[in-house]
Design an enzyme around this catalytic site. Structure first.
Site, PDB file in Angstrom:
ATOM      1  CB  THR A  70      -0.950  -0.007   1.210  1.00 19.99           C
ATOM      2  OG1 THR A  70      -1.870  -1.087   1.059  1.00 19.99           O
ATOM      3  CG2 THR A  70      -1.716   1.310   1.306  1.00 19.99           C
ATOM      4  CG  ASN A  91       2.729  -1.463   3.719  1.00 19.60           C
ATOM      5  OD1 ASN A  91       2.925  -0.570   2.891  1.00 19.60           O
ATOM      6  ND2 ASN A  91       1.664  -2.254   3.665  1.00 19.60           N
ATOM      7  CE1 TYR A 154      -6.336   5.894   6.747  1.00 19.94           C
ATOM      8  CE2 TYR A 154      -5.382   4.996   8.759  1.00 19.94           C
ATOM      9  CZ  TYR A 154      -6.137   4.838   7.610  1.00 19.94           C
ATOM     10  OH  TYR A 154      -6.707   3.620   7.331  1.00 19.94           O
ATOM     11  CG  ASP A 189      -5.965  -3.849   1.528  1.00 18.57           C
ATOM     12  OD1 ASP A 189      -5.232  -4.521   0.783  1.00 18.57           O
ATOM     13  OD2 ASP A 189      -5.713  -3.641   2.734  1.00 18.57           O
ATOM     14  CG  HIS A 193      -5.530  -8.064   3.885  1.00 15.73           C
ATOM     15  ND1 HIS A 193      -4.445  -8.738   3.379  1.00 15.73           N
ATOM     16  CD2 HIS A 193      -5.276  -6.742   3.670  1.00 15.73           C
ATOM     17  CE1 HIS A 193      -3.575  -7.880   2.877  1.00 15.73           C
ATOM     18  NE2 HIS A 193      -4.062  -6.657   3.036  1.00 15.73           N
ATOM     19  CG  ASP A 237      -3.039   0.055  -3.009  1.00 21.50           C
ATOM     20  OD1 ASP A 237      -4.075  -0.519  -3.415  1.00 21.50           O
ATOM     21  OD2 ASP A 237      -2.732   0.087  -1.797  1.00 21.50           O
TER      22      ASP A 237
END
Length: 453
Positions: A70, A91, A154, A189, A193, A237
């Site tokens: 990502t 990451n 975020y 995403d 997962h 991505d």
């Protein structure tokens, strides 16, 4: 003939409008739905997204950068650089010179981001322009002492609607005007997962929600009067592949944990040896046939993943669908990060707006090609990058573009037409100047004895 050649030439090229001077600069909104695998478009229904595509362009497959994670790929989108060049190589990272650590929970140090200049910084250096961001990775970090003029710190708990509301408000009413904005969403995403991409029921549910978000985006832009003037790019991505407990590589069964420090785990593990590097490498090399082991200097050139101090001395790359674990590691049913040549790792791109053609489909581009295209749309001078603007010209209304498959078809068709016309002309000429009726020739000796007396 002249008309035919003109038609042939115009068929080979898409039209060129040119960049007309305008009082207001062009605007661009870049949207990412994390982990949106390209073939989801073929396997699920997306009525809102398909309507968006019908009025714009679709790139069916975007080849992203290795490793297909990502943070690295989101930074490649906005810088046009491979990971070894922009410095966000995973990451989870460790810098051997400064002894600093980076993770998705510890990403606010500008040190990690300052090796490149993202497009939102470049955009704000222009007169009378500002940038905005709703949680795109890196936008809440003062990169080169600059954040977007408008941004959200975020927080995964903030809804898509709130993010969209902020971005569209900034695009419609800011002064100086927001001419570049980004919007990030964590799905599909997170569900990929959790359930794995082959869980049709759960993935259908989350993808339907994403399609509703796209419908909400389009509706909001129309209400605010932005739909016809704003350029919108929707992309991702990386993709996602299915994993299982039957496809596991246990590092603890191959190598004593005291021999190394694990910087990043799966499916690309970054190994920092504590003892002789060759000894660690030799043990890992025979660990499992479903894992490639590379010394940093031997990483394949096609990965563009060697020339950074943040890339560790030994890199392990699992085969598609295989998971590298430690004894206490948890297992995900879906994952990404694998070889970027795998179709399951590749996302898509769709775009709409005055800069883009309508109803046009293109087979593939590279993630690093998006940056020079965005700079062109915004009229910005791009920083040095690894992208190729020519790869995206066919998407844009102001660029000449030779589409090779179409060109070959048109040339063959033109040759057939020319051959047919030539045959018709020959046949018509033969009909006009056909054989004369027979008549007896008057010979010299016949002069004294004419045929008709």
């Amino acid at each position: 003939m002249k008309l035919l050649l003109m038609l042939l030439f115009s068929g080979l090229m898409t039209g060129c409008r040119g960049n007309s001077s305008s009082a207001s600069p062009p605007k661009l909104l870049l949207v990412s739905f994390d982990g949106f695998r390209a073939d989801y478009l073929q396997n699920y229904e997306f009525p809102h997204l398909q309507n968006f595509i019908k009025e714009g362009v679709l790139v069916e497959q975007v080849k992203n950068v290795f490793i297909t994670k990502t943070f690295p790929n989101h930074y490649s989108i906005v810088t046009g650089l491979y990971e070894e060049s922009h410095g966000i190589v995973a990451n989870s990272m460790y810098d051997v010179n400064t002894k600093k650590h980076f993770s998705d929970h510890n990403d606010k140090d500008p040190f990690w981001w300052n090796e490149a200049v993202p497009i939102w910084v470049t955009n704000q250096l222009q007169d009378n322009r500002s940038s905005a961001a709703a949680m795109w990775p890196g936008t809440d970090v003062p990169i080169h002492n600059s954040t977007p003029s408008y941004f959200m710190n975020y927080s995964p708990s903030v809804s898509f609607r709130e993010r969209l509301g902020n971005v569209t408000t900034w695009l419609s009413s800011s002064n100086p005007p927001v001419t570049f904005a980004t919007l990030y969403w964590e799905e599909p995403d997170a569900s990929g997962h959790k359930y794995g991409p082959e869980d049709k029921e759960n993935m259908r549910r989350v993808l339907e929600e994403i399609d509703e978000h796209i419908g909400e985006l389009v509706h909001r832009l129309k209400v605010l009067g932005l739909w016809e003037s704003l350029n919108v790019i929707i992309t991702s991505d990386h993709g996602m592949t299915q994993c299982s407990k039957d496809r596991v590589i246990n590092l603890d069964g191959c190598l004593d944990p005291s021999y190394y420090t694990l910087i990043d785990l799966t499916p690309v593990a970054a190994i920092l040896p504590k003892i002789n590097k060759t000894k660690v490498y030799s043990k890992l090399k025979v660990c499992d046939p479903h894992m490639n082991v590379y010394l940093k200097e031997d990483i394949p050139a096609r990965f563009h993943y060697q020339h950074s101090d943040r890339i560790q001395p030994i890199i392990l790359v699992a085969d598609e669908g295989w998971t590298i674990v430690l004894n206490k590691s948890s297992l995900k049913l879906g994952d990404h990060g694998y070889d970027n040549s795998l179709p399951s790792m590749n996302p898509f791109l769709a775009a709409h707006g005055p800069a883009f053609h309508k109803g046009y489909k293109h087979s593939s581009i590279n993630t690093v090609d998006i940056y020079p295209m965005m700079c062109h749309i915004l009229g910005l001078k791009p920083h040095p990058n690894n992208g190729t603007f020519g790869h995206t010209k066919c998407l844009l209304v102001d660029q000449w573009c030779i589409n090779l498959p179409e060109a070959i078809g048109i040339v063959i068709g033109a040759l057939l037409v020319l051959t047919t016309l030539t045959c018709l002309i020959i046949i018509m000429q033969n009909r006009v100047s056909g054989p004369r009726p027979f008549s007896r020739l008057q010979l010299q000796e016949d002069d004294d004895d004419p045929l008709i007396g």
